[in-house]
Design a protein around this motif. Structure first.
Motif, short mmCIF file in Angstrom:
data_model
loop_
_atom_site.label_atom_id
_atom_site.label_comp_id
_atom_site.label_asym_id
_atom_site.label_seq_id
_atom_site.Cartn_x
_atom_site.Cartn_y
_atom_site.Cartn_z
N UNK A 108 21.86 -1.47 13.85
CA UNK A 108 21.04 -1.95 12.86
C UNK A 108 19.56 -2.03 13.12
N UNK A 109 18.81 -2.08 12.19
CA UNK A 109 17.45 -2.45 12.49
C UNK A 109 17.15 -4.01 12.21
N UNK A 110 16.61 -4.57 13.29
CA UNK A 110 16.14 -5.94 13.28
C UNK A 110 14.88 -6.09 12.89
N UNK A 111 14.39 -6.55 11.57
CA UNK A 111 12.93 -6.57 11.33
C UNK A 111 12.04 -7.66 12.15
N UNK A 112 12.77 -8.67 12.39
CA UNK A 112 11.97 -9.64 13.39
C UNK A 112 11.80 -9.39 14.66
N UNK A 205 2.38 -3.32 3.01
CA UNK A 205 3.61 -3.94 3.01
C UNK A 205 3.96 -5.51 2.85
N UNK A 206 3.11 -6.10 3.86
CA UNK A 206 3.42 -7.56 4.28
C UNK A 206 4.48 -7.77 5.38
N UNK A 207 4.80 -8.99 5.41
CA UNK A 207 5.99 -9.06 6.26
C UNK A 207 7.23 -8.10 5.91
N UNK A 208 7.84 -7.46 6.73
CA UNK A 208 8.83 -6.43 6.66
C UNK A 208 10.05 -7.32 6.20
N UNK A 209 10.73 -6.67 5.42
CA UNK A 209 11.96 -7.30 5.09
C UNK A 209 13.14 -5.92 5.49
N UNK A 220 20.62 13.69 -1.85
CA UNK A 220 20.90 13.96 -0.77
C UNK A 220 20.12 15.13 -0.07
N UNK A 221 19.98 16.10 -0.84
CA UNK A 221 19.10 17.17 -0.04
C UNK A 221 17.89 16.96 0.10
N UNK A 222 17.20 16.09 -0.58
CA UNK A 222 15.89 15.79 -0.37
C UNK A 222 15.66 14.29 0.18
N UNK A 223 16.60 14.08 1.01
CA UNK A 223 16.58 12.77 1.44
C UNK A 223 15.81 12.24 2.65
N UNK A 224 15.05 13.08 3.11
CA UNK A 224 13.83 12.58 4.23
C UNK A 224 12.78 11.61 3.51
N UNK A 225 13.31 10.40 3.39
CA UNK A 225 12.31 9.41 2.92
C UNK A 225 12.36 8.23 3.70
N UNK A 226 11.34 7.52 4.06
CA UNK A 226 11.18 6.46 4.56
C UNK A 226 10.65 5.10 3.60
N UNK A 227 11.73 4.26 3.39
CA UNK A 227 11.24 3.18 2.32
C UNK A 227 10.98 1.66 3.27
N UNK A 228 9.62 1.27 3.31
CA UNK A 228 9.48 -0.01 3.71
C UNK A 228 9.39 -1.08 2.83
N UNK A 229 10.40 -2.03 2.94
CA UNK A 229 10.59 -3.25 1.75
C UNK A 229 9.78 -4.31 2.47
N UNK A 230 8.66 -4.93 1.75
CA UNK A 230 8.14 -6.13 2.59
C UNK A 230 7.81 -7.12 1.53
N UNK A 232 4.99 -8.05 0.10
CA UNK A 232 4.23 -7.52 -0.96
C UNK A 232 4.77 -6.79 -1.76
N UNK A 233 5.07 -5.51 -1.33
CA UNK A 233 5.69 -4.38 -2.17
C UNK A 233 6.49 -3.39 -1.16
N UNK A 234 7.10 -2.47 -1.91
CA UNK A 234 7.97 -1.45 -1.32
C UNK A 234 7.22 -0.17 -1.23
N UNK A 235 7.07 0.41 -0.20
CA UNK A 235 6.55 1.87 0.33
C UNK A 235 7.17 2.66 0.33
N UNK A 236 7.15 3.74 -0.56
CA UNK A 236 8.15 5.12 -0.18
C UNK A 236 7.42 6.12 0.22
N UNK A 237 7.83 6.94 1.42
CA UNK A 237 7.25 8.02 1.93
C UNK A 237 8.17 9.36 2.25
N UNK A 238 7.73 10.32 1.67
CA UNK A 238 8.61 11.46 1.97
C UNK A 238 8.14 12.42 3.24
#
Length: 376
Positions: A108-112, A205-209, A220-230, A232-238
């Protein structure tokens, strides 16, 4: 004999859990990858356990090279399939066997702590944290160190982690208590790169959640996307839009040294009971919900799949492994420059990825030129 002379290894951490004196730790090396070190060499008895389980040392190879069978598969639960990177098969196997009294050691990813780490899930709720791909090297000791060899367990990890873990449970004669799952692995990128990536997005993003490396916002075929939810806001980057993380990772600009030089577990070489991946190719080109390729190496693995709540269709190994790496990735021409820039504290990730973008433009130009010449 001990692991004191090892450097630039897989960083799986199995040597640390095998050590009776508990004097082996994992820490990041100068390249941003986990590496074992002995904290008190005077306490070492040279028992050799740490080297005997190590899949990196010597001529140790994969346990299996001949798959028994292969499938396309996906969860029968639409929500599980939707929230998984691919078809949700790994989650369904874990969920099924937790209900049978197993514990599941997964990542898992530990944001802390700002890292991917292994942990032990004993309930379906705890297993939820493992959903989705984590395209970073994991710190294994938080999970591996809590495994009880006398209990029933599933262990999920990269092929090199699972290869060493297979050596470990063979050494301690407790293989019957374990089901091992790995996956088709491209390689693991440097945490130095990940830290720079986060630093560039942190102000917005601010403090990452929460972090997701691959989702199905565009299918699924175009799923190489990172989402950073913080906060402040959520950033999506493909990747298709030039995301810096995926340019570095898929462009092989910052992988661990063994990923280039010493990986013994590509394609059909595995020490797991089951190998998972995405089922690429033409067979499911119109399927956008996610389909797993499932490679079975042992009868135990086959029984586990049959017991789980998944739909599966038989295929050849060649079909199920379509698009997967058969050999180790090679260092691109910009690798050394990327490596140097990543080690500079003041450098930005965009200063590294510009070379990858130049390389992509060159390839596009050459391919277009070839097509023009063929048509003449």
């Amino acid at each position: 004999m001990n692991i004191s002379t090892i450097k630039d290894c897989y960083g799986c951490g199995v040597c640390a859990i095998s050590c009776g004196k508990k004097i082996i730790e994992l820490s990041l090396n100068e390249d941003g990858f986990y590496q074992p070190h002995i904290t008190d060499i005077s306490a070492c008895t040279d028992c050799g356990l740490c080297t005997s389980v190590c899949a990196f040392m010597g001529d140790k190879t994969a346990e299996y090279t001949k798959p028994l069978t292969a499938y396309a598969a996906w969860s029968k639960h639409p929500e599980v399939r939707r929230t998984s990177t691919s078809g949700g098969v790994c989650y369904e196997i874990g969920h099924t066997f937790i209900n049978k009294g197993y514990k599941v050691c997964c990542a898992r990813y530990d944001v802390d702590k700002n890292r991917v780490e292994h942990y032990v899930a004993s309930t379906a709720e705890e297993l939820e944290e493992s959903k989705g791909s984590k395209y970073l090297q994991s710190y294994t000791l938080t999970g591996f160190g809590k495994i009880n060899k006398r209990e029933k367990n599933i262990v999920i990890g990269t092929p090199c982690q699972i290869a060493s873990f297979r050596n470990y449970i063979k050494k301690f004669r407790c293989e019957d208590n374990f089901l091992l799952i790995d996956f088709f692995c491209h390689g693991v990128p440097s945490k130095q790169m990940w830290d720079k990536y986060l630093a560039e997005h942190q102000p917005k993003v601010g403090k990452l959640k929460r972090v997701s490396w691959r989702n199905k916002l565009r299918g699924w075929h175009n799923g190489y996307c990172i989402t950073l939810e913080g906060e402040k806001e959520m950033v999506k980057s493909y990747y298709s839009d030039g995301d810096d993380f995926f340019l570095m990772f898929i462009g092989d600009a910052c992988l661990n040294k063994p990923c280039y030089d010493s990986c013994k577990f590509k394609y059909n070489s595995s020490s797991a009971d089951i190998r998972l991946g995405d089922f690429w190719g033409k067979d499911y080109k119109d399927e956008n919900e996610g389909v797993n390729s499932v490679i079975i190496f042992t009868e135990k693995g086959h029984d586990a799949l049959l017991a789980s709540n998944v739909k599966f269709i038989n295929h050849t190994f060649e079909q199920a492994s379509n698009g997967q790496l058969k050999v180790n990735p090679k260092r691109p021409w910009y690798w050394k420059r990327s490596d140097n820039l990543l080690k500079m504290s003041h450098s930005e990730l965009s200063s590294v990825t510009k070379y990858i973008k130049i390389n992509r433009l060159k390839r596009k130009f050459i391919n277009r030129l070839k097509r023009m010449l063929v048509s003449v």
